[in-house]
Design a protein around this motif. Structure first.
Motif, PDB file in Angstrom:
ATOM      1  N   GLY A  59     -48.181  -7.484  36.283  1.00 55.74           N
ATOM      2  CA  GLY A  59     -48.694  -7.374  37.644  1.00 55.74           C
ATOM      3  C   GLY A  59     -50.171  -7.683  37.758  1.00 55.74           C
ATOM      4  N   HIS A  87     -54.188  -7.926  41.320  1.00 50.43           N
ATOM      5  CA  HIS A  87     -52.733  -7.923  41.512  1.00 50.43           C
ATOM      6  C   HIS A  87     -52.248  -9.356  41.740  1.00 50.43           C
ATOM      7  CE1 HIS A  87     -49.084  -6.466  44.018  1.00 50.43           C
ATOM      8  NE2 HIS A  87     -48.771  -6.563  42.739  1.00 50.43           N
ATOM      9  N   PHE A  91     -45.425  -6.153  40.651  1.00 55.41           N
ATOM     10  CA  PHE A  91     -45.616  -4.886  39.943  1.00 55.41           C
ATOM     11  C   PHE A  91     -44.750  -3.831  40.603  1.00 55.41           C
ATOM     12  CE2 PHE A  91     -47.876  -0.884  39.080  1.00 55.41           C
ATOM     13  CZ  PHE A  91     -47.887  -0.931  37.699  1.00 55.41           C
TER      14      PHE A  91
END
Length: 139
Positions: A59, A87, A91
């Motif tokens: 992620g 990010h 995730f």
């Protein structure tokens, strides 16, 4: 052991940040048990820790840990980290947002013969999920 603990944990952070298998084998006992929030059974040994790192890197490919605080008492170590990353991958089912995260995590280690034999980690997953927009922040 405070200087030794400090040196050891700085090497351990290097292992987490680089996923260097050889360094992991130097620092982690083959039968060490790691308890993580996303799995009911412990992960085992250096490979187990690498699995946890892979979950985070899936992620947050640029994830890096910084050791903020350390308490060493005999064969027990408590460490507080800041984990930072972007990010850029899915995730826990949340698609990439491009948002930067910075969360705290507390980990407790058991040592024997100069190696980690156990760990319980408590990352601020709620804070992480709020930072990527998966959970609303309190108002």
């Amino acid at each position: 052991m405070s200087d030794l603990g400090n040196t050891f944990m700085r090497r351990f952070v290097q292992f987490i940040n680089t996923a260097d298998e050889k360094l992991g084998e130097e620092l982690i006992a083959p039968n060490a048990e790691f308890y993580v929030p996303f799995q009911s059974e412990p992960l085992v040994g250096p490979r187990g820790w690498l699995k946890a790192v892979e979950v985070m890197r899936g992620g947050f490919p640029d994830v890096q840990w910084t050791l903020e605080e350390l308490v060493v008492e005999g064969e027990k170590i408590a460490a507080r980290y800041t984990m930072r990353g972007t990010h850029e991958g899915t995730f826990f089912g949340v698609p990439a947002t491009g948002k930067k995260i910075a969360i705290q995590t507390m980990n407790f280690y058991a040592m024997a013969n100069g190696k980690i034999v156990g760990e319980r980690g408590q990352p601020d997953l709620l804070g992480l999920m709020q930072q990527i927009g998966a959970v609303p922040a309190p108002s």
